[in-house]
Design an enzyme around this catalytic site. Structure first.
Site, PDB file in Angstrom:
ATOM      1  N   CYS A 117      -8.924  86.719 -60.505  1.00 35.65           N
ATOM      2  CA  CYS A 117      -8.354  87.599 -59.390  1.00 35.65           C
ATOM      3  C   CYS A 117      -6.696  87.609 -59.456  1.00 35.65           C
ATOM      4  O   CYS A 117      -5.959  88.305 -58.888  1.00 35.65           O
ATOM      5  CB  CYS A 117      -9.135  87.503 -58.146  1.00 35.65           C
ATOM      6  SG  CYS A 117     -10.868  87.823 -58.419  1.00 35.65           S
ATOM      7  N   HIS A 257      -4.477  90.688 -52.719  1.00 33.15           N
ATOM      8  CA  HIS A 257      -5.661  90.700 -53.505  1.00 33.15           C
ATOM      9  C   HIS A 257      -6.943  91.187 -52.801  1.00 33.15           C
ATOM     10  O   HIS A 257      -6.866  90.788 -51.526  1.00 33.15           O
ATOM     11  CB  HIS A 257      -5.901  89.459 -54.369  1.00 33.15           C
ATOM     12  CG  HIS A 257      -7.389  89.403 -54.940  1.00 33.15           C
ATOM     13  ND1 HIS A 257      -7.924  90.617 -55.639  1.00 33.15           N
ATOM     14  CD2 HIS A 257      -8.786  88.621 -54.861  1.00 33.15           C
ATOM     15  CE1 HIS A 257      -9.108  90.185 -56.188  1.00 33.15           C
ATOM     16  NE2 HIS A 257      -9.642  89.239 -55.440  1.00 33.15           N
ATOM     17  N   ASN A 287     -13.785  94.782 -54.651  1.00 30.73           N
ATOM     18  CA  ASN A 287     -13.050  93.797 -55.367  1.00 30.73           C
ATOM     19  C   ASN A 287     -12.939  94.086 -56.955  1.00 30.73           C
ATOM     20  O   ASN A 287     -14.143  93.847 -57.637  1.00 30.73           O
ATOM     21  CB  ASN A 287     -13.624  92.466 -55.317  1.00 30.73           C
ATOM     22  CG  ASN A 287     -12.811  91.211 -55.794  1.00 30.73           C
ATOM     23  OD1 ASN A 287     -12.065  91.664 -56.563  1.00 30.73           O
ATOM     24  ND2 ASN A 287     -13.206  90.169 -55.659  1.00 30.73           N
TER      25      ASN A 287
END
Ligand code: COA
Length: 334
Positions: A117, A257, A287
């Site tokens: 990520c 994020h 996500n």
């Protein structure tokens, strides 16, 4: 110490698949309910690349094509492409080289970065360094992940969270006081057991047993990751502000994020940033790993003004995390 900035974002592109997997769809697949998912994560739907003949490189390719269309640049002007991904098309060969072929980037060299990520942030700083060094003039950094390829849709702990997508930025030199100012990154490999795909690499090559044991899917200890993400992002955001003598209210936009809206709100609250300066699109995409930050830049680019101060921050597998401070410039138009 404030470092001189000389690499600025001059274009943004993105791609998300048309196919939507919403919370009601998941209710039919696993024991869950939409209210739980929304209240615990903020996610309402995610995009899934459902055509089995397509992969991460295709989404990255479409994001780069979108970037070239909106900037008016031709493919042969690009010097370098860095693709941040943890779902490469293949274990051996970079997804970036496939993107070069599919887009027709005949003059670019290309490589991948895997920091899960945090991949886009790390790759962005690497790409900016190539520009700051003076040797390259046009670098594209992509964040792209096809998480649906490594998700077990019977595991309710993970399948509600992830989606597919790709975002891309163009970085160019500037003589103005714009662009990347500073980054503070951290890596702590002791966190690796809490978020990983256990098999398929050199540690545990694929076998019938590893497949039967679901070891090629994402495994996550959600509570550990949740706490570490809040602490890691908050700490590095504060550190990058302090190192550059900035107050949080000097920041126009926080681009976090997108892993869980509760993580995002906690980071914003800990920093003392008004909620309307925090960009959130997790409700629509879930996500998307390395793609969340460039997809946020793509989605909200109309809101960003010349000279706006922005912090981009991420936390991911590894553990890997950090914060990047930049000043928004002016996007090219075709
Ligand atoms: N639907 C309904 N119930 C669920 C569920 C689902 N999809 N998933 C888990 N549950 C249950 C659990 O089994 C647990 O039940 P129990 O108390 O009977 O054991 C309960 O809900 C609470 O589980 P818990 O794991 O404590 O929930 P949580 O509030 O921590 O939320 C996550 C779970 C995964 C949403 C959260 O931990 C998270 O977002 N973690 C970080 C994930 C992340 O960001 N990863 C990417 C890298 S940055």
């Amino acid at each position: 110490m404030r470092l001189k900035s000389s690499a600025v974002i001059t274009g943004v592109g993105g791609y998300v698949p048309d196919n939507i997997l919403n919370n009601s769809d998941l209710e039919k697949m696993i024991e869950t309910n939409s209210e739980w998912i929304v209240s615990r994560t903020g996610i309402r739907e995610r995009r899934i690349l459902d055509d089995k003949s397509l992969a991460t490189s295709d989404m990255a390719t479409w994001a780069v094509k979108n970037l070239l269309e909106t900037t008016g640049l031709s493919a042969d002007e690009i010097d370098c492409v860095i693709v941040a991904t943890s779902t490469p098309d293949h274990l051996l060969l970079s997804t970036a080289s496939i993107v070069c072929d599919k887009v027709g980037l005949t003059n670019a060299w290309a490589t991948d970065v895997n920091a899960a990520c945090s991949g886009f942030l790390y790759a962005f700083t690497m790409g900016a360094s190539l520009i700051e060094g003076g040797r390259y003039k046009k670098v594209i950094v992509v964040g792209a992940d096809q998480n649906s390829a490594i998700i077990n849709y019977k595991d309710r702990n993970t399948c509600i969270l992830f989606g597919d997508g790709a975002g891309a930025v163009l970085i160019e030199p500037t003589t103005e006081d714009l662009g990347l100012i500073d980054s503070i990154f951290r890596t702590d490999g002791r966190g690796r057991e809490h978020l990983l795909v256990p098999a398929g690499g050199s540690m545990t090559p694929a076998t019938p047993e590893s497949v039967a044991a679901n070891k090629h899917y994402i495994h996550q200890d959600g509570r550990v990751v949740f706490k570490a993400a809040i602490n890691g992002m908050t700490d590095t955001c504060k550190a990058v502000l302090a190192r550059n003598n900035l107050d949080i209210l000097d920041i126009n936009w926080l681009i976090p994020h997108q892993a869980n809206y509760r993580i995002i709100h906690a980071v914003g609250d800990h920093l003392g940033l008004p909620a309307d300066r925090v960009k959130i699109n997790i409700d629509r995409y879930g996500n998307t790993t390395a793609a969340t930050i460039p997809l946020c830049l793509w989605d909200f680019k109309e809101d960003f003004k010349y000279n706006d101060n922005m912090i981009l921050t991420a936390f991911g597998a590894g553990f890997s995390w950090g914060a990047t401070l930049l000043k928004w410039g002016k996007l090219r138009t075709a």
